[in-house]
Design an enzyme around this catalytic site. Sequence first.
Site: not given
Ligand code: F6R
Length: 591
Positions: A2, A27, A73, A97-98, A463, A467, A470, A486, A586
């Site tokens: 949000c 975001r 969101w 927001n929250g 990672e 990537k 997602e 295993h 984000k």
């Molecule tokens: C994946 C991604 C998320 C963030 C996670 C932490 O591509 O971006 O997994 O890494 O939400 O976010 P931050 O780094 O903003 O605390």
Amino acid sequence: MCGIIGYIGKKKALPILLEGLKALEYRGYDSSGVAFLKGKNVNIIKAVGPIVALEKKLNLDEDTFVGIGHTRWATHGVPNEVNSHPHTSGAVTLVHNGIIENYNELKSFLEVEGVKFKSETDSEVAAALINYFYEKSKNILEAIQKFKGKAKGSYAIGLIVSNDVNKIYVIKNMSPLIIGISEDGHYLASDVPAILNRTDKYITLLDGEYAEISFESLVLYDNEGKEKCIEIKTFQGDATCIDKGKFEHFMLKEINEEPDVVKTILTKYLVNDALKELPDLSKYRGVTIVACGSAMHAGLIGKYIIESHLNIPVTVEIASEFKYKKLLLNKEDVVIAISQSGETADTLAAVKIAKSVGCHTIGIVNVKESSIAREVDNVVYTLAGSEIAVATTKAYLAQVIILYLMGFRNEMNKTMSTSFLKIPNQISKLITSYDYEKIASYIEKNESVFFIGRLIDYALCMEGSLKLKEVSYIHSEAYAAGELKHGTISLITDGTPVFAILTDQNIADKTISNIKEVKVRGAKVILIVSESLDNVSKDVYDEKIVIPSIYKEIDSLLSVIPLQLIAYYCAKLRGCAIDKPRNLAKSVTVE
Ligand code: F6R
């Protein structure tokens, strides 16, 4: 997640609100809305889906000079217009927001008092509770104080009152909110970049604080309701973010920015004695890294590097788990919080807990002046610039580089430093050396992909896997190469794509054996191998990407570049919303 925007001033409010909402889009959200005052009337307009859907409903020329806006969101209730913000109860209209954690209890209380609810949200309960107190005293500041006494959880709130036409009120508790200050009026926003087009002057609020804002004045109150001096700050960060330039997507742009990001960090720390500006982790009994998602994966790499080079134990904790487990930490330990946004609620909460048990806290943070940056005892900025794509790429790499530098801090010499300085060029070469779209085309039709590697390579696999899933929605899993047999090896069938990362000389033979185990079961192996180990027999892999050999552990981190690009192209080939994958945000500001 949000986003909040607001404006009160001389200019017409709706274009400003719309511009702010667009700046907050990164975001993540699924609906949006605005409320504005015309005389004593509060007008509300909402839309589900992208901001353009809201834009179509707005008359930007509307004669209104006071308004609040929101990108939602969904947490409590599906994304629809009823659940989207702003929410009204009586004279009070707000954006929130929250999460109001005790909203069920408060809702029951208010229902007994005769309040009717339209939405499923906790935010409408916040509006109703404030209005409940406001109706009793007709004093909104008193109502806000009472609300704070009753509501549990996190909230950044922007609020207008229909009888109080020239004011906006804001309340902050554990969710980000700033107030922008300019000659034409006052702004509120979830983050500074949302209003940077208008002003770079702002104030921050501490948890529990609230403010009364009019065009001419700004009165800030502390948690107890006492008036407080305001301290105006000037934004120091990078404002050149909201432009994709020549790239089709922010994700691709940000991957292409990685050589420069690494160069910026190395230029800062590898001159003279600047590396000593980084905290010396060797003086602590142990290191605990707290983070979420990709930042946590960066932490896993940090674990290997710090343990190998500083000989101290490192634990990596998922921040949302850390909060609820028994902690065996004390003053001799350091807790490092890693976060791009600096607003991740779980990571922020973990920092507060670490401080409460006396640990020194360090933040590795990208967004300047963010909540985590402000909360930690010592902040190291990752200098990656604004990152807009929801899936992190350059900020993740920047976190990893900072962790490497912290690990190498006490032993960096000329040879090592020369090796580090080669990274930016080698990244540039890697970006252009392979046809990643073609490699992506081999796997984009699959529903399941595996990533295997050992030690740092395994952390990189995690990672790479995140990537891919997602952004492309292809299911994938990362496995420590020796662990596959295993259980998970039962999922390897003819044609299953397996990415294998091989950069560590000491364990290369073992990993190659594991690659053979999947190959003989029909896997299509995409080998990512460092140049120095590029003698693997051809029958072990189907595709090969060679990583330039710079320095042993450095080679491994370069393997993330092909993984990020392959994830990007898979998403592109599958027609996914690359920069804003479904359901993701984000900045994850709820726990
Ligand atoms: C994946 C991604 C998320 C963030 C996670 C932490 O591509 O971006 O997994 O890494 O939400 O976010 P931050 O780094 O903003 O605390």
